[in-house]
Design an enzyme around this catalytic site. Structure first.
Site, short mmCIF file in Angstrom:
data_model
loop_
_atom_site.label_atom_id
_atom_site.label_comp_id
_atom_site.label_asym_id
_atom_site.label_seq_id
_atom_site.Cartn_x
_atom_site.Cartn_y
_atom_site.Cartn_z
N ARG A 1 0.87 -1.19 0.00
CA ARG A 1 0.00 0.00 0.00
C ARG A 1 0.89 1.22 0.00
NH1 ARG A 1 -1.98 3.25 4.11
NH2 ARG A 1 -4.00 4.26 3.71
N LYS B 1 -3.77 6.14 8.65
CA LYS B 1 -4.52 6.60 7.47
C LYS B 1 -5.06 7.97 7.78
CE LYS B 1 -8.73 5.34 4.79
NZ LYS B 1 -8.40 5.09 3.39
N SER C 1 -12.69 -2.64 0.28
CA SER C 1 -12.97 -2.00 1.58
C SER C 1 -14.44 -1.66 1.65
CB SER C 1 -12.19 -0.68 1.70
OG SER C 1 -10.81 -0.90 1.59
C1 LIG Z 1 -5.55 1.52 5.57
C2 LIG Z 1 -6.50 1.69 6.70
N1 LIG Z 1 -7.86 1.60 6.53
C3 LIG Z 1 -8.58 1.77 7.64
S1 LIG Z 1 -7.52 2.07 8.97
C4 LIG Z 1 -6.11 1.93 8.00
C5 LIG Z 1 -4.73 2.09 8.56
C6 LIG Z 1 -4.36 0.94 9.45
O1 LIG Z 1 -3.05 1.15 9.94
P1 LIG Z 1 -2.65 0.71 11.43
O2 LIG Z 1 -2.66 -0.79 11.47
O3 LIG Z 1 -1.24 1.28 11.59
O4 LIG Z 1 -3.65 1.34 12.35
C1 LIG Z 2 -8.23 0.34 3.34
C2 LIG Z 2 -8.08 -1.01 3.47
C3 LIG Z 2 -9.05 -1.80 4.16
N1 LIG Z 2 -8.88 -3.15 4.28
C4 LIG Z 2 -7.80 -3.74 3.73
C5 LIG Z 2 -7.67 -5.24 3.91
F1 LIG Z 2 -7.15 -5.49 5.11
F2 LIG Z 2 -6.87 -5.75 2.99
F3 LIG Z 2 -8.87 -5.83 3.84
N2 LIG Z 2 -6.86 -3.07 3.06
C6 LIG Z 2 -6.94 -1.72 2.88
N3 LIG Z 2 -6.05 -1.08 2.24
#
Ligand SMILES: Cc1ncsc1CCOP(=O)(O)O
Ligand SMILES: C=C1C=NC(C(F)(F)F)=NC1=N
Ligand SMILES: [Mg+2]
Length: 218
Positions: free
Chosen positions: A42, A143, A114
């Site tokens: 990502r 994020k 998602s």
């Molecule tokens: C990509 C994404 N989508 C929802 S939360 C998130 C970030 C998750 O990162 P972390 O595991 O460091 O909280």
């Molecule tokens: C925004 C996101 C939400 N869920 C996931 C996954 F864990 F792969 F399902 N990946 C992402 N990048």
């Protein structure tokens, strides 16, 4: 092919901006050695890799995953996923429509979507998704534009209605709260910073596995 998400899956997600300055490939190798079950590249943010550098990095990640027999998933970028022959692609609601992505990648690739509601989950199933990601479950700093934490209720609701649909929880997940996601019915936990920024990456993955196994007993 074995079930895509043999419960509980530790789904590591990383981009070069998540490793707190450490060599990204070293971080990925350590996570693979610790036993992650899925990996998603990502690559986001102002200093994200692009072009040939991104392509080269993606190929290196893919070959590391191959060595550990771990599926290599690309987030957002369909063209990159195709160019490096990734095992799958993950798209959000603002990315290309899942139906279009499924048509482009074909039936044998993994498609993740998602979702934030039952409706979006239903649409994902109808679009041919192999799994859905739901979150943020807990507070996250990773994020920038994350919605407010939703807890695990959405995961439980989707699993109740679609027990066969693999659901991955994401957002602020650590070894200490992962069992809560698991007991809500999730098929796996997606983790960025708790693994990518751990002191000892491999042991952190093992800590997730140990705690999830323990939680599974409850
Ligand atoms: C990509 C994404 N989508 C929802 S939360 C998130 C970030 C998750 O990162 P972390 O595991 O460091 O909280
Ligand atoms: C925004 C996101 C939400 N869920 C996931 C996954 F864990 F792969 F399902 N990946 C992402 N990048
Ligand atoms: Mg996206």
């Amino acid at each position: 092919m074995s079930k895509l998400f043999d419960k509980p899956s530790i789904y590591f997600i990383m981009g070069t901006q998540n490793t707190a300055g450490r060599e990204p490939l070293m971080v990925l190798e350590q996570a693979l050695a610790g036993g992650i079950n899925h990996f998603q590249l990502r690559e986001k943010g102002s200093d994200a890799l692009t072009g040939d550098a991104l392509m080269k990095f993606a190929i290196e990640c893919k070959w590391l995953c191959r060595q550990y027999d771990v599926p290599f998933i690309v987030n957002d970028h369909i063209e990159l996923a195709q160019a490096v022959d990734a095992d799958g692609i993950h798209v959000g609601q603002q990315d290309a429509a899942a139906t279009k992505v499924r048509r482009i990648i074909g039936a044998d690739k993994i498609l993740g979507v998602s979702v934030h509601s039952l409706t979006e989950a239903k649409n994902a199933i109808d679009s041919g998704a192999d799994y859905v990601g739901m979150g943020p479950v807990f507070n996250t700093q990773t994020k920038e534009d994350a919605k407010s934490p939703a807890g695990v209720s959405g995961i439980a609701a989707v699993k109740k209605l679609h027990p066969e649909l693999p659901v991955i929880g994401i957002g602020g997940i650590t070894p200490d709260n992962a069992a809560r996601v698991w007991s809500a019915g999730a098929d796996g936990v997606a983790v960025i910073s708790s693994i990518a920024q751990a002191e000892n990456i491999a042991s952190q993955v093992i800590r997730f596995k140990t705690n999830l196994k323990a939680g599974a007993g409850k």
